[in-house]
Design an enzyme around this catalytic site. Structure first.
Site, short mmCIF file in Angstrom:
data_model
loop_
_atom_site.label_atom_id
_atom_site.label_comp_id
_atom_site.label_asym_id
_atom_site.label_seq_id
_atom_site.Cartn_x
_atom_site.Cartn_y
_atom_site.Cartn_z
N TRP A 53 0.80 -1.23 0.00
CA TRP A 53 0.00 0.00 0.00
C TRP A 53 0.83 1.28 0.00
O TRP A 53 0.29 2.37 -0.15
CB TRP A 53 -0.97 0.02 1.19
CG TRP A 53 -0.43 -0.46 2.51
CD1 TRP A 53 -0.66 -1.70 3.06
CD2 TRP A 53 0.39 0.25 3.45
NE1 TRP A 53 -0.02 -1.80 4.27
CE2 TRP A 53 0.63 -0.62 4.54
CE3 TRP A 53 0.95 1.53 3.47
CZ2 TRP A 53 1.40 -0.25 5.64
CZ3 TRP A 53 1.72 1.89 4.57
CH2 TRP A 53 1.93 1.00 5.63
N ASN A 54 2.14 1.18 0.19
CA ASN A 54 2.85 2.45 0.41
C ASN A 54 3.13 3.25 -0.86
O ASN A 54 3.09 4.48 -0.81
CB ASN A 54 4.11 2.25 1.25
CG ASN A 54 5.05 1.24 0.67
OD1 ASN A 54 4.64 0.37 -0.07
ND2 ASN A 54 6.32 1.36 0.97
N LYS A 85 -3.09 -7.33 -8.59
CA LYS A 85 -3.97 -7.26 -7.41
C LYS A 85 -3.30 -6.30 -6.44
O LYS A 85 -2.36 -6.65 -5.72
CB LYS A 85 -4.10 -8.66 -6.78
CG LYS A 85 -5.38 -8.93 -6.00
CD LYS A 85 -5.59 -8.11 -4.77
CE LYS A 85 -4.69 -8.48 -3.61
NZ LYS A 85 -4.74 -7.46 -2.52
N GLY A 124 5.78 -6.67 -0.51
CA GLY A 124 5.03 -6.68 0.75
C GLY A 124 5.91 -7.16 1.89
O GLY A 124 7.13 -7.13 1.80
N GLU A 184 9.92 -8.67 -3.20
CA GLU A 184 10.51 -7.43 -2.66
C GLU A 184 9.93 -7.25 -1.27
O GLU A 184 8.75 -6.90 -1.13
CB GLU A 184 10.13 -6.23 -3.54
CG GLU A 184 10.79 -6.19 -4.89
CD GLU A 184 12.28 -5.92 -4.82
OE1 GLU A 184 12.76 -5.43 -3.78
OE2 GLU A 184 12.97 -6.21 -5.80
N LEU A 185 10.74 -7.48 -0.26
CA LEU A 185 10.19 -7.55 1.10
C LEU A 185 10.71 -6.42 1.99
O LEU A 185 11.19 -5.41 1.50
CB LEU A 185 10.49 -8.93 1.67
CG LEU A 185 10.11 -10.10 0.73
CD1 LEU A 185 10.53 -11.43 1.30
CD2 LEU A 185 8.63 -10.09 0.42
N CYS A 220 10.05 0.58 2.66
CA CYS A 220 10.81 -0.65 2.89
C CYS A 220 12.27 -0.33 3.19
O CYS A 220 12.94 -1.06 3.90
CB CYS A 220 10.70 -1.55 1.68
SG CYS A 220 11.12 -0.71 0.15
N GLU A 280 11.05 -5.09 11.82
CA GLU A 280 10.60 -3.95 11.01
C GLU A 280 9.35 -3.31 11.64
O GLU A 280 8.36 -3.98 11.88
CB GLU A 280 10.27 -4.42 9.59
CG GLU A 280 9.93 -3.27 8.66
CD GLU A 280 9.47 -3.74 7.27
OE1 GLU A 280 8.67 -4.68 7.18
OE2 GLU A 280 9.93 -3.13 6.28
P1 NAD Z 1 1.45 -7.27 2.90
O1 NAD Z 1 2.42 -8.39 2.85
O2 NAD Z 1 0.44 -7.27 3.98
O3 NAD Z 1 0.60 -7.20 1.54
C1 NAD Z 1 1.19 -7.04 0.27
C2 NAD Z 1 0.24 -7.53 -0.81
O4 NAD Z 1 0.06 -8.94 -0.68
C3 NAD Z 1 -1.17 -6.93 -0.74
O5 NAD Z 1 -1.65 -6.73 -2.05
C4 NAD Z 1 -1.97 -8.00 -0.05
O6 NAD Z 1 -3.35 -7.96 -0.35
C5 NAD Z 1 -1.33 -9.26 -0.61
N1 NAD Z 1 -1.50 -10.46 0.21
C6 NAD Z 1 -1.61 -10.55 1.56
N2 NAD Z 1 -1.75 -11.85 1.93
C7 NAD Z 1 -1.72 -12.58 0.79
C8 NAD Z 1 -1.81 -13.98 0.51
N3 NAD Z 1 -1.97 -14.88 1.47
N4 NAD Z 1 -1.72 -14.37 -0.78
C9 NAD Z 1 -1.55 -13.48 -1.77
N5 NAD Z 1 -1.47 -12.15 -1.56
C10 NAD Z 1 -1.56 -11.71 -0.30
O7 NAD Z 1 2.33 -5.95 2.89
P2 NAD Z 1 1.85 -4.46 3.15
O8 NAD Z 1 1.48 -4.32 4.59
O9 NAD Z 1 0.87 -4.07 2.11
O10 NAD Z 1 3.20 -3.64 2.87
C11 NAD Z 1 4.16 -3.37 3.82
C12 NAD Z 1 5.35 -4.29 3.65
O11 NAD Z 1 5.86 -4.19 2.33
C13 NAD Z 1 6.52 -3.92 4.54
O12 NAD Z 1 7.08 -5.08 5.11
C14 NAD Z 1 7.53 -3.30 3.59
O13 NAD Z 1 8.86 -3.37 3.99
C15 NAD Z 1 7.28 -4.06 2.34
N6 NAD Z 1 7.72 -3.30 1.18
C16 NAD Z 1 8.79 -3.74 0.45
C17 NAD Z 1 9.26 -3.01 -0.64
C18 NAD Z 1 10.43 -3.47 -1.47
O14 NAD Z 1 10.54 -3.02 -2.61
N7 NAD Z 1 11.32 -4.30 -0.97
C19 NAD Z 1 8.63 -1.81 -0.97
C20 NAD Z 1 7.57 -1.39 -0.20
C21 NAD Z 1 7.10 -2.14 0.85
#
Ligand code: NAD
Length: 493
Positions: A151-152, A175, A228, A250-251, A284, A385
């Site tokens: 979402w960021n 998605k 995510g 990308e975590l 992230c 984090e």
């Molecule tokens: P999240 O993992 O909760 O969700 C990310 C995406 O995955 C969303 O679209 C969500 O609906 C989907 N999702 C959730 N559960 C799922 C499942 N079981 N199966 C398939 N899809 C699923 O992450 P968030 O809270 O939206 O974002 C924050 C995280 O993202 C932080 O940890 C941050 O560090 C990371 N992030 C990483 C980068 C990078 O480039 N490395 C960039 C931005 C954010």
């Protein structure tokens, strides 16, 4: 209240699930639109459209140069819509308009860069060690790509992931996060205006555990690219293994910002602030661990406090706001929980340390910029984090200790080094286990520069020339012009 639809096969359509969910403005704390809460049948419809686009019709037959031209058109359209899209992002994720405008203004570069690369995807001729064989390799699109975003920075991730995928000739099903789907659903309209054939770019909104999981499970999706949290990433990695999908992740991170005593203190202080309080710490690459050399700790902390105290919390749409709300209610709770954990573990809070209670902040999701000192490497606040405006300060004596502390983490996304000593910059940047190391700068990104994580921060790289290979398969072709009689068919050739 605006009601969005999914974008499938070039058309906006209601979800087959018949369900909708509200999307909320984090600053006002009020719902402002409805987006589809799609189910597995919607995912299937989108994947089928993408599959059809890849197997026959204009996309399958299009030359790579023509693909590139469409991508350039899309870049121009994004450029013409920067303000509108940036405002939409702010409405949904509450980040500063100045930040989202800068992201959107830069976004077209990914479409132009990979659009230019589309017709430079070349195979090779292998000087094979067999007689009368012409052997060559070619690169083919991997197949339908499932794109899952956080979402960021929703539209920035679309550029990072979809531009190389589409340049490679793939079709995508996106998605976006359930918290910030509106901008991606609107963006789809621009792909139609640019002339992308039906089914090449599809968007379905929904919950992660529903639409997201269905996309990861779908047998006709060849590759998942995900941004995510590491917990969700690990789950997706395991789930995708069942259908042997290619996966890029990308975590998150717990990135160290390392300040040596020979640095330019003013620049280092600004770099530390930018690393943790920009975007309310919801990035992230947040430099959430400040490692500072003991001898300059007090001077640096004093300067950081001055900066942080002057940061203005408020409406993210206003140009003079520095700190906006936390985007989602669960994230808001998580940040406050970590502040409590840090206090209970014995870290000393020298700034903030709780919710912001200013009367003119309407939505109730503001956290005070928070700084902890006396943090030790074993504390959770130094290891996990937070994804919010919370800085942990640790000290080190010398270079070796700084490197050991920096690498004492399960993550490896990014790091900052502040020093005037070029030898030290080279040594330390080499020793740090992270995908990106910034020396005397922080939070710089480019479409030309590979980005991604080591260790538990992810798998694969986005941006840069190599990223296109994440969406290609290599095929080896053997062509025989041997005219001698058939040899023994039971022996390997
Ligand atoms: P999240 O993992 O909760 O969700 C990310 C995406 O995955 C969303 O679209 C969500 O609906 C989907 N999702 C959730 N559960 C799922 C499942 N079981 N199966 C398939 N899809 C699923 O992450 P968030 O809270 O939206 O974002 C924050 C995280 O993202 C932080 O940890 C941050 O560090 C990371 N992030 C990483 C980068 C990078 O480039 N490395 C960039 C931005 C954010």
């Amino acid at each position: 209240m605006h009601k969005y639809q999914n974008f499938i096969n070039g058309q906006y359509v209601d979800p087959l699930s018949g369900q909708w969910m509200e999307t909320t403005d984090p600053y006002r704390g009020e719902p402002w639109a409805q987006v589809p809460r799609s189910g597995a049948e919607d995912v299937d419809k989108a994947v089928q459209a993408a599959q059809r686009a890849m197997s026959s019709g204009p996309w399958a037959e299009m030359t790579a140069s023509a693909r590139g031209r469409l991508m350039h058109k899309l870049a121009d359209l994004v450029e013409a819509n920067v303000d509108r899209l940036a405002e939409l992002e702010v409405r949904d994720n509450g980040k500063l308009l100045s930040e989202m405008r800068a992201q959107l203004a830069y976004h077209p570069q990914w479409w132009r860069y990979y659009g230019g690369l589309a017709d430079k995807i070349e195979g090779g001729v292998v000087p094979i060690d067999k007689k009368d064989i012409f052997a060559f390799t070619r690169k083919e699109p991997v197949g339908v790509v499932g794109v899952l975003t956080a979402w960021n920075s929703p539209l920035l991730f679309i550029a990072w992931k979809c531009a190389p995928a589409i340049a490679a000739g793939c079709a995508v099903v996106v998605k976006p996060s359930e918290f910030t789907s509106a901008s991606t659903l609107e963006f789809a309209q621009l792909t139609r205006e640019a002339g992308f054939p039906d089914g090449v770019f599809n968007v379905i909104s929904g919950m992660g555990g529903e639409a997201g999981a269905a996309l990861v499970d779908h047998p006709d999706v060849a590759k998942i690219t995900f941004t995510g949290s590491d917990a969700t990433g690990a789950q997706i990695y395991a789930q995708a293994a069942r259908t042997m999908k290619r996966v890029s992740l990308e975590l998150g991170g717990k990135s160290p910002n390392i300040v040596f005593d020979d640095c330019d203190l003013e620049k280092a202080a600004a770099g530390v602030i930018s690393g943790i309080f920009a975007a309310t710490g919801q990035t992230c690459i947040a430099g959430s661990r400040l490692l500072v050399q003991e001898s300059i700790k007090d001077a640096l902390v004093e300067r950081i406090l001055e900066y942080a105290r002057s940061a203005r919390k408020g409406d993210p749409m206003q140009p003079d706001t520095n700190i906006g709300p936390v985007t989602t209610p669960p994230q808001y709770k998580k940040v406050l929980d970590y502040i409590d954990i840090a206090k209970a573990e014995g870290a000393r809070c020298i700034l903030g340390g709780g919710p912001a209670t200013d009367k003119d902040l309407p939505g109730g999701q503001f956290v005070e910029p928070t700084i902890f000192t006396d943090v030790t490497p074993d504390m959770r606040i130094a290891r996990e984090e937070v994804f919010g405006p919370v800085l942990s300060i640790l000290t080190f004596k010398d270079e070796a200790e700084a490197v050991a502390m920096a690498n004492d983490t399960i993550y490896g996304l990014a790091a900052g080094i502040w020093t005037r000593d070029i030898g030290r910059a080279m040594r330390v940047s080499k020793a740090i286990k992270a995908g990106t190391v910034w020396v005397n700068t922080y939070r710089a990104i480019s479409y030309m520069m590979p980005f991604g994580g080591m260790k538990r921060s992810g798998i694969g790289r986005e941006s840069g020339l190599g990223a296109i290979h994440e969406f290609l398969e290599q095929k080896s072709t053997w062509l025989s012009y041997d005219e001698t009689p058939v040899s023994n068919p039971f022996v390997i050739r």
